[in-house]
Design a protein around this motif. Sequence first.
Motif, PDB file in Angstrom:
ATOM      1  N   THR A 191       0.843  -1.189   0.000  1.00 34.05           N
ATOM      2  CA  THR A 191       0.000   0.000   0.000  1.00 34.05           C
ATOM      3  C   THR A 191       0.881   1.244   0.000  1.00 34.05           C
ATOM      4  O   THR A 191       1.998   1.233   0.529  1.00 34.05           O
ATOM      5  N   ARG A 192       0.335   2.299  -0.563  1.00 34.85           N
ATOM      6  CA  ARG A 192       0.943   3.625  -0.494  1.00 34.85           C
ATOM      7  C   ARG A 192      -0.082   4.566   0.129  1.00 34.85           C
ATOM      8  O   ARG A 192      -0.864   5.214  -0.572  1.00 34.85           O
ATOM      9  N   PRO A 193      -0.143   4.621   1.447  1.00 32.92           N
ATOM     10  CA  PRO A 193      -1.222   5.373   2.106  1.00 32.92           C
ATOM     11  C   PRO A 193      -1.149   6.863   1.814  1.00 32.92           C
ATOM     12  O   PRO A 193      -0.073   7.466   1.817  1.00 32.92           O
ATOM     13  N   THR A 194      -2.325   7.438   1.570  1.00 34.33           N
ATOM     14  CA  THR A 194      -2.431   8.874   1.271  1.00 34.33           C
ATOM     15  C   THR A 194      -3.346   9.607   2.241  1.00 34.33           C
ATOM     16  O   THR A 194      -3.509  10.813   2.142  1.00 34.33           O
ATOM     17  N   SER A 195      -3.971   8.879   3.162  1.00 33.33           N
ATOM     18  CA  SER A 195      -4.847   9.510   4.144  1.00 33.33           C
ATOM     19  C   SER A 195      -4.636   8.838   5.492  1.00 33.33           C
ATOM     20  O   SER A 195      -3.910   7.841   5.604  1.00 33.33           O
ATOM     21  N   GLY A 196      -5.284   9.373   6.516  1.00 31.78           N
ATOM     22  CA  GLY A 196      -5.112   8.769   7.824  1.00 31.78           C
ATOM     23  C   GLY A 196      -5.951   9.437   8.891  1.00 31.78           C
ATOM     24  O   GLY A 196      -6.616  10.453   8.656  1.00 31.78           O
ATOM     25  N   ILE A 197      -5.926   8.847  10.060  1.00 29.71           N
ATOM     26  CA  ILE A 197      -6.617   9.362  11.237  1.00 29.71           C
ATOM     27  C   ILE A 197      -5.595   9.514  12.355  1.00 29.71           C
ATOM     28  O   ILE A 197      -4.797   8.607  12.610  1.00 29.71           O
ATOM     29  N   ALA A 198      -5.633  10.669  13.027  1.00 26.87           N
ATOM     30  CA  ALA A 198      -4.675  10.967  14.093  1.00 26.87           C
ATOM     31  C   ALA A 198      -5.293  10.693  15.460  1.00 26.87           C
ATOM     32  O   ALA A 198      -6.441  11.067  15.717  1.00 26.87           O
ATOM     33  N   PHE A 199      -4.511  10.047  16.340  1.00 27.38           N
ATOM     34  CA  PHE A 199      -4.957   9.723  17.686  1.00 27.38           C
ATOM     35  C   PHE A 199      -4.083  10.427  18.722  1.00 27.38           C
ATOM     36  O   PHE A 199      -2.865  10.540  18.541  1.00 27.38           O
ATOM     37  N   GLU A 200      -4.711  10.860  19.812  1.00 30.08           N
ATOM     38  CA  GLU A 200      -3.950  11.358  20.946  1.00 30.08           C
ATOM     39  C   GLU A 200      -3.151  10.201  21.548  1.00 30.08           C
ATOM     40  O   GLU A 200      -3.679   9.101  21.726  1.00 30.08           O
ATOM     41  N   GLU A 201      -1.907  10.470  21.877  1.00 32.99           N
ATOM     42  CA  GLU A 201      -1.021   9.393  22.313  1.00 32.99           C
ATOM     43  C   GLU A 201      -1.506   8.726  23.596  1.00 32.99           C
ATOM     44  O   GLU A 201      -1.512   7.497  23.700  1.00 32.99           O
ATOM     45  N   GLU A 202      -1.922   9.497  24.586  1.00 29.30           N
ATOM     46  CA  GLU A 202      -2.265   8.934  25.883  1.00 29.30           C
ATOM     47  C   GLU A 202      -3.703   8.421  25.941  1.00 29.30           C
ATOM     48  O   GLU A 202      -3.953   7.278  26.300  1.00 29.30           O
ATOM     49  N   LYS A 203      -4.666   9.254  25.564  1.00 31.10           N
ATOM     50  CA  LYS A 203      -6.072   8.895  25.731  1.00 31.10           C
ATOM     51  C   LYS A 203      -6.639   8.106  24.560  1.00 31.10           C
ATOM     52  O   LYS A 203      -7.732   7.551  24.657  1.00 31.10           O
ATOM     53  N   ARG A 204      -5.926   8.111  23.433  1.00 27.36           N
ATOM     54  CA  ARG A 204      -6.354   7.389  22.227  1.00 27.36           C
ATOM     55  C   ARG A 204      -7.615   7.974  21.591  1.00 27.36           C
ATOM     56  O   ARG A 204      -8.247   7.329  20.753  1.00 27.36           O
TER      57      ARG A 204
END
Length: 598
Positions: A191-204
């Motif tokens: 895969t060559r990802p072009t999008s994504g979702i960001a998560f807070e490191e601690e609380k997720r």
Amino acid sequence: MKLNKIACLLLVVASCLSCPNSLNSAERIYDLARMGLKPDSWKNASPILQRVVNRIKAECSPEDSIVLRFAKGKYFFHEAGAATRTYYISNHDQTNPKKVGIELEGFRHFTLEGNGAELIFHGRMLPLALLHSAHCTLRNFSIDFANPHITQIRVTENNAGQGITFMPAPWVKWRVSKDSLFEAYGEGWRTRPTSGIAFEEEKRHIVYNTSDLYMQTKGVTATPAGTLTAPHWKDSRLIPGTVVAMRTWHRPAPGIFLHRNLNTVLENIKVHYAEGMGLLAQLCENITLDAFGVCLKGADDPRYFTTQADATHFSGCKGKIISCNGLYEGMMDDAINVHGTYLKVVNRIDDHTLVGRYMHDQSWGFEWGEPGDSIQFIRSATMDIIGKTNRITGISPTDRQETAGVREFRITFRDPIDPQICEQKGYGIENLTWTPEVEFKGNIIRNNRARGALFSTPQRVIVENNLFDHTSGTAILLCGDCNGWYETGACRNVVIRKNRFVNALTSQFQFTNAIISIYPEIPDLEGQRQYFHGGKEGSILIEENEFDTFDAPILYAKSVDGLTFRHNILKKNNEYKPFHWNRSRFLLEKTNRVKIME
């Protein structure tokens, strides 16, 4: 959230009692540990399962009660030796053939007993398919992939001039391609990802006000330490420590596929990853999910994501769908979506005959209806019902000889079709027979992309005692769309009661106008002559819920007749800064018989 455990167990018992085996039936137990597949052996389980299933079919009669039993432990499935099948699966990419780890078809009174088995898949597979079966139970196992197709990375540095520097998670296999793009790969895939979702490191939680990220990895360079710098990926919201699930939009297969089954129970199953939905059921009658989860492997799981799309999805089902005591988290779409599919009228042959076409690229190729089914017509622009209900007297594919892979149907109807229905203007056909009742009770939905729960069915829907915790978009959506997704239809009887909503709407996604959003897609609302949802006093009841939110919008409703909002608790917190464009607690567009009593 175990308030409904007893109710679910009673339903399972009732289901079993309603279909007793013949006096001539036998109970046959097949123990995989005695048939060449011991746990933790590293053997490829795919060909062994095929042989065992074929043996069961050869040895057993339809009246037999069959148990296929795993021992506790890990089992590894590879594409080599797996069943190869052509399946057309609603709301997925129609790429065929598919490699199927466990294929179960044509069974009655069958139980797959996992005993805590961990089923781990490699490559690009459909882990489990149950088709054309009745009175079957799947229980006590988990599904995962050794190398998920979603790529998890952690931002280590964010420099406005130099771009984003990131570190892939330890299990990610990656490389920089010859044309200098970041590329993840695995057994038989890349895969060559072009999008994504960001998560807070601690609380997720999903990072506030980010929605779908779009990243440019052209020109990426790697360092000896294993970090990568993407000079053209710039986003000031992604502070060091942010975890990003980088993804594509591919949905080749769900974790569990149910097709044409009657009375199916799924109990204590966990799907930790699938490249499509966690579970996709189509054309099934009566499904119970008890303690079904699309979830992480506990608080210490290093992953932040689960499935590529919805946790559970029900397309064109009937009878009753029950989902209780479930955990749905980290998925890249909704926890549950229940709907049918509109066919678009593309040809009027005569006063009793139309050609209807599947329109969405991910929903076609499977049966839509059968003689005797009740249908109605809808005008796409206004979502008005046209004419009276009718019945199918004949239906057949027009673009091929068989139903599998079909896009268009020639349909004949018992009564004359309203004269205005034709191909020149947009009209849809809705199947009213294949619409289910739904009970969604005692579930936890948290830290996922897009929305919580979606319902589009005229039958009774009860949403009760659930926790919607940081769903990022709308927590509950009542939809209906004959223009884009082509997902039916109007909700006539909905109760949303005793749920807790904690900080929904931290990002903007489609149809997310409030925490509860009643949002049919209606291009010409001014031209609409009827109301889409509801139809009588109190058709949609929202009561005794708790809304704990940092922002303003609680309820959005469009084209509703009969809406009551009462005895709910509204709390304000300061976890995030308000940002939503909708500054109204209650925003109503073309509604009738609405009662709001906080």
